[in-house]
Design an enzyme around this catalytic site. Structure first.
Site, PDB file in Angstrom:
ATOM      1  N   GLU A  69     -54.709 -18.630  38.637  1.00  0.00           N
ATOM      2  CA  GLU A  69     -53.826 -19.270  39.402  1.00  0.00           C
ATOM      3  C   GLU A  69     -53.215 -20.485  38.716  1.00  0.00           C
ATOM      4  O   GLU A  69     -52.199 -20.606  38.964  1.00  0.00           O
ATOM      5  CB  GLU A  69     -54.591 -19.741  40.745  1.00  0.00           C
ATOM      6  N   GLU A  76     -44.641 -20.244  37.064  1.00  0.00           N
ATOM      7  CA  GLU A  76     -43.588 -20.558  37.920  1.00  0.00           C
ATOM      8  C   GLU A  76     -42.813 -21.860  37.760  1.00  0.00           C
ATOM      9  O   GLU A  76     -41.433 -21.933  37.932  1.00  0.00           O
ATOM     10  CB  GLU A  76     -44.239 -20.682  39.556  1.00  0.00           C
TER      11      GLU A  76
END
Length: 237
Positions: A69, A76
């Site tokens: 994660e 991102e």
């Protein structure tokens, strides 16, 4: 003039790492969910009779989930920094990073199901009994709860770093919590006043070192006392 981003010292390095972790938790909805699930799983694992290999599998699965994660969030952010417009390669990078999270999440679910499926139904009642009657488990759980509350308040007020400064004082909160537990364990006034002196010394050291203000240490002390007293009182009822 270019800003010098280089960190110096072990404490600064740890603070930078923790700030990155807390920034991901604060800004990403999925990280908040992972944080909540991790806390629940760790609390459950304290009271279930897990074997060495079961515990190891659980730790590895949780760690992989967080790593995936965090990398997904970092990728991102890098893609968004390069371009805000739609690009097939940007979409590909984000999709592949998200698929890594999906794979590790499925692995974590499978491992959790295998470990907890039988144990949780058989030992949940005895787990609460152990928590209620064992100060070892109670104290550990209280400390974890206080640390989480302190970190959340520091993130809320955006003051100081995770390990230094800010409101409230984590050291004062833990010291006050230990003092409250001691008062529940003994009726000896000498022990009461000696432990109270230790709390005052901890608060004084934070103020003297200019790490916290008087207000921040007092808030921390009241937080530790209040949370601990409330939990112990509920368990005693």
């Amino acid at each position: 003039m270019k800003k010098n981003w280089k960190k110096h010292g072990v404490t600064d390095s740890f603070n930078a790492a923790f700030e990155g972790l807390f920034e991901a938790i604060r800004s990403e909805r999925h990280m908040k969910f992972h944080c909540f699930c991790t806390i629940i799983v760790l609390i459950l694992s304290l009271f279930l009779d897990l074997g060495k290999y079961e515990t190891l599998s659980l730790i590895i699965s949780i760690t992989l989930m967080w790593i995936a994660e965090l990398f997904n969030t970092a990728i991102e952010s890098c893609v968004d920094m390069v371009t805000k417009e739609y690009h097939p390669l940007a979409k590909r990078a984000k999709d592949i990073a998200a698929s890594a999270v999906l794979v590790t999440a499925l692995n974590a679910l499978l491992v959790g199901y295998i470990i907890f499926e039988k144990k949780i139904t058989l030992q949940l009642r005895s787990a609460f009994y152990i928590f209620k009657n064992s100060y070892q488990h109670t104290a550990l759980s209280i400390f974890v709860i206080i640390i989480i509350i302190v970190i959340c308040l520091k993130l809320l007020f955006k003051k100081g770093t995770p390990l230094r400064g800010g409101i409230p004082s984590g050291h004062s909160a833990l010291a006050s919590s230990i003092f409250t537990i001691i008062t529940f364990l003994t009726n000896n006034p000498k022990i009461f006043f000696l432990s109270l002196i230790l709390v005052v010394l901890v608060m004084h050291s934070r103020i003297e070192g200019k790490i916290h203000t008087l207000f921040e240490t007092v808030i921390g002390a009241f937080l530790g006392w209040g949370v601990t007293y409330l939990i112990l009182l509920l368990l005693k009822m």
